[in-house]
Design a protein around this motif. Structure first.
Motif, PDB file in Angstrom:
ATOM      1  N   LEU A 227      -0.655  -0.926   9.894  1.00 48.87           N
ATOM      2  CA  LEU A 227      -0.426  -1.734   8.700  1.00 48.87           C
ATOM      3  C   LEU A 227      -1.368  -1.305   7.580  1.00 48.87           C
ATOM      4  N   GLN A 228      -2.636  -1.080   7.910  1.00 47.56           N
ATOM      5  CA  GLN A 228      -3.620  -0.659   6.923  1.00 47.56           C
ATOM      6  C   GLN A 228      -3.288   0.723   6.370  1.00 47.56           C
ATOM      7  N   ALA A 229      -2.773   1.602   7.252  1.00 41.84           N
ATOM      8  CA  ALA A 229      -2.394   2.954   6.819  1.00 41.84           C
ATOM      9  C   ALA A 229      -1.266   2.898   5.784  1.00 41.84           C
ATOM     10  N   ILE A 230      -0.304   1.999   5.992  1.00 38.65           N
ATOM     11  CA  ILE A 230       0.797   1.836   5.033  1.00 38.65           C
ATOM     12  C   ILE A 230       0.253   1.354   3.691  1.00 38.65           C
ATOM     13  N   LYS A 231      -0.673   0.401   3.732  1.00 39.23           N
ATOM     14  CA  LYS A 231      -1.260  -0.107   2.485  1.00 39.23           C
ATOM     15  C   LYS A 231      -1.961   1.005   1.707  1.00 39.23           C
ATOM     16  N   GLU A 232      -2.659   1.883   2.430  1.00 36.80           N
ATOM     17  CA  GLU A 232      -3.348   3.001   1.774  1.00 36.80           C
ATOM     18  C   GLU A 232      -2.351   3.981   1.161  1.00 36.80           C
ATOM     19  N   LEU A 233      -1.260   4.253   1.891  1.00 36.17           N
ATOM     20  CA  LEU A 233      -0.240   5.180   1.387  1.00 36.17           C
ATOM     21  C   LEU A 233       0.424   4.630   0.123  1.00 36.17           C
ATOM     22  N   LYS A 234       0.558   3.305   0.032  1.00 36.25           N
ATOM     23  CA  LYS A 234       1.224   2.683  -1.114  1.00 36.25           C
ATOM     24  C   LYS A 234       0.472   2.895  -2.416  1.00 36.25           C
ATOM     25  N   THR A 235      -0.803   3.246  -2.328  1.00 38.12           N
ATOM     26  CA  THR A 235      -1.563   3.504  -3.561  1.00 38.12           C
ATOM     27  C   THR A 235      -1.134   4.815  -4.214  1.00 38.12           C
ATOM     28  N   ASN A 236      -0.376   5.645  -3.470  1.00 35.65           N
ATOM     29  CA  ASN A 236       0.044   6.959  -3.994  1.00 35.65           C
ATOM     30  C   ASN A 236       1.527   7.040  -4.321  1.00 35.65           C
ATOM     31  N   GLY A 237       2.265   5.947  -4.125  1.00 33.60           N
ATOM     32  CA  GLY A 237       3.697   5.983  -4.429  1.00 33.60           C
ATOM     33  C   GLY A 237       4.464   4.980  -3.596  1.00 33.60           C
ATOM     34  N   LYS A 238       5.793   4.979  -3.782  1.00 28.85           N
ATOM     35  CA  LYS A 238       6.674   4.091  -3.022  1.00 28.85           C
ATOM     36  C   LYS A 238       6.771   4.592  -1.578  1.00 28.85           C
TER      37      LYS A 238
END
Length: 711
Positions: A588-599
């Motif tokens: 879940l945390q990894a997804i949140k981090e990825l969201k800072t770079n795009g959809k």
């Protein structure tokens, strides 16, 4: 139809027949909300459905829709929508008669002279016949100061007649009738993809009760009934095979083109086709709970959920129509009063503004595209749960994948069993299987299957105090001895001195081969290493390559597996980045981090990955057929275990978004061009309605191109 009281339940759903436009649907919803006993109401124009909260009767509902001649019946009523041929419809016949009188009026004008009493009379008859239903709605709305398309057209046509432009008034009536008919036809065509889903499952089935086979309606079938399905027959209900073997064509549910082998204990779905052998199926769901019923329900609800572009159009149209009325009034009044203009000329120009301002093309631009795209996706085994998610898929730049069951087949097998010390191989394998029988992890099932092949008395092993250790393994007391089984990390923490160097090298060697290593032992020593491998899907690498070609900038694999195994599989499928040894909260945390770079989209099995699916911009579940969690938690469900549907879904969503933008831009541009023609006085009434009709037709045909998007 006689009075038919709605049940006392607060929510009732009905099918509606006769919608011609989105504006009419909105007006019907408003009328229903005003009925006594109705607390709230929602109309789904795309699916032709009405949801009523409160109590009323079908007669009252039909009275609320009398302006459109709507027919209402309960959703659960086993009744197909009446399919009336286009040429038999009342509106088609009246339009045709109106056209004949229009032609006769033109010929009379040519013969007797324009403005002759005979030509005016014929034009008047044409207007009355072709515009009767339009005038009824338009005048009623005008009295209520409710400015919609009917109001605009009614004022324009009556105004044309008032200034002696009978021919143009009759032409406007005729062309508007054609435009309405085309709009209605296009929405019906778009709905056909959903109608075809509704007609997939049989309405009756053969049920064996005692020694007798009975043919009964699906609504009377109970859970636990035994259904007999002969070769060539469609399966009527969801169930589990308890007798026979066959291959079943599941294309209607999962989009798979290749039939699937079905044996004992396999699931089968309503609406699929039994191809070869006789099957005995134990019914596991009622007709309203079958997978196909859920798909139909979710797709219809998806059509009701407005996409961002649709919300924009609705907000725009709310202010657009009154603005057109004010503009037309200004054009009619200001030049004659303040600039010395001729009243007749400027009244005519103002009426032309009303006609060209009719927002038909704009209003239909988004719904026809959304309905068509969602229907096409459903036929190809992709369930998109709303226009919002359809548009979201078009904007993705990063896609994260779960490993097990997504990039891999999710059916791991034991490849290596390495005894280190302690009991013999079979005894250690039995201990491991005895513990893992209490676990739900896919790797546990691999060990149990392996033990079933080599150990005959697993059931005799006594297991107590089973405890799952989240993200690491499990422990249990087996025959009065406490054992642990899990990842090397578990034993690294558990053993007083950790795992020794030599054993670590053996573990790393297996991991470098893409295998997951589990360790069996006690809190003092390691007894065995068990290596398990999960076969990679043949389509995984090709799908990753297609996603790159579609412009997806980053693909990521999120796995709870060890880094060496994750890296090995990531290399095989050519994925950009691997994040390994993740607990559910770390995913879940990894997804949140990825969201800072795009959809970001998360692709998983819809069960273990539910938190990550929920937090991603778009949650995509694999293998949604028969999986309630996947259907309920994901924004998009790929109904079969076929990852190749993912690039198709993204391509379809991008095509849809492009077409919606084209439609909105074209609808507004043609209005702007037509309005500019008013300045030199080139815009006539018939050119105005022809421009509006042409725009509507082009927008609809453009939207229906989405039916041609293939996998």
């Amino acid at each position: 139809m006689g009075m038919s009281s709605v049940t006392t339940e607060s929510k009732n759903i009905y099918r509606v027949q006769g919608f011609t436009c989105a504006g009419c649907a909105a007006k019907f919803e408003k009328n229903v909300k005003e009925l006594p006993g109705v607390e709230d109401a929602q109309v789904n124009f795309g699916a032709s459905k009405l949801t009523v909260y409160g109590e009323t009767s079908i007669d009252n509902l039909e009275k609320a829709g009398a302006f459109e001649g709507l027919k209402i019946y309960p959703e659960k009523q086993q009744r197909a929508l009446e399919k009336e041929p286009f040429w038999k419809k009342k509106t088609t016949r009246t339009t045709a008669v109106s056209a004949l009188f229009l032609l006769a009026g033109w010929l009379a004008g040519e013969y007797y002279g324009e403005g002759s009493s005979s030509s005016v009379l014929l034009y008047l008859v044409s207007i009355c016949i072709g515009g009767y239903s339009l005038f009824r709605k338009g005048i009623r709305n005008l009295v209520r100061l409710d400015f919609d398309m009917s109001t605009l057209m009614t004022v324009a046509i009556l105004g044309a007649a008032a200034i002696g432009e009978w021919g143009e008034g009759a032409t406007v009536v005729f062309l508007f009738a054609i435009s309405e008919a085309l709009e209605s036809y296009s929405m019906e065509k778009a709905r056909q993809s959903i109608r075809s889903l509704m007609e997939i499952a049989p309405k009756e089935a053969t049920i064996r009760r005692g020694d007798t086979d009975l043919q009964i309606p699906v609504g009377d079938i109970q859970i636990g009934d035994i259904m007999i399905v002969k070769p060539g027959q469609k399966i009527a209900m969801d169930g589990i095979v308890i007798g026979g073997k066959s291959t079943v064509n599941q294309a209607a549910i999962t989009g798979e083109s290749i039939p699937v082998k079905k044996e004992l204990e396999d699931d089968v779905f309503a609406g699929t086709l039994n191809e070869e052998g006789l099957l005995e199926v134990k019914v596991t769901k009622r007709v309203e709970d079958t997978t196909i019923s859920k798909i139909i329900h979710l797709v219809e609800e998806a059509q009701a959920e407005k996409a961002p572009s649709q919300a924009f159009v609705d907000r725009f149209a709310k202010y657009y129509t009154p603005a057109i009325m004010i503009l037309a009034l200004g054009i009619i009044v200001i030049p004659p009063l303040f600039l010395g203009g001729d009243w007749g000329e400027w009244v005519y120009r103002g009426l032309a503004v009303l006609v060209v301002g009719c927002p038909c093309a704009l209003v239909i631009s988004t719904p026809v595209s959304i309905v068509t795209a969602i229907g096409n996706a459903a036929k190809n085994g992709v369930l998109i749960k709303g226009g919002l998610h359809l548009e979201e898929a078009a904007n993705l730049s990063i896609i994260a994948f779960d490993k097990t069951g997504t990039l891999t087949k999710g059916v791991p097998t034991v490849t290596d069993f390495v005894r280190i010390q302690g009991p013999e191989d079979k005894e250690l394998l039995a201990i491991a299987a005895a513990i893992e029988k209490g676990s739900q992890h896919p790797l546990a099932s691999a060990i149990v299957r392996k033990a079933d092949q080599h150990v005959s008395d697993i059931a005799n092993w006594k297991v107590d105090e089973f405890t799952s250790i989240t993200g690491k393994g499990a422990k249990a007391v087996v025959n009065d001895q406490l054992y642990f089984i899990g990842s090397p990390r578990l034993f690294q923490e558990l053993l007083p001195n950790g795992i020794d160097t030599g054993l670590n090298e053996s573990i790393e060697l297996l991991q470098l081969q893409g295998k997951t290593v589990m360790v069996l032992g006690t809190e003092k020593e390691v007894m065995a290493l068990i290596a398990v491998a999960d076969e990679i899907r043949t389509s995984s690498k090709e799908v990753i390559q297609k996603l790159r070609s579609l412009g997806i900038t980053k693909t990521v694999m999120l796995t709870g597996d060890n880094r060496a195994t994750g890296e090995a599989i990531g290399e095989q499928v050519d994925i950009h980045e691997v994040k390994a040894e993740l607990l559910p909260e770390q995913k879940l945390q990894a997804i949140k981090e990825l969201k800072t770079n795009g959809k970001v989209a998360m692709v998983g099995d819809g069960v273990n990955d539910a938190p990550a699916l929920a937090v991603a911009d778009l949650g995509i579940a694999m293998g949604g057929a028969g999986t309630d969690v996947a259907l309920e938690t994901a924004d998009i469900a790929l109904m079969g275990d076929d990852l190749s549907k993912l690039p198709f879904t993204i391509s379809l969503s991008r095509k849809t978004l492009t077409i919606i933008k084209q439609n909105i831009a074209f609808a507004l541009l043609i209005k702007l061009v037509a309005l500019l023609l008013i300045v030199p006085g080139w815009l006539t009434l018939w050119i105005a309605i022809f421009a509006d009709m042409g725009a509507t037709l082009i927008v609809m045909l453009n939207g229906m191109r989405l039916l041609r998007v293939k996998r």
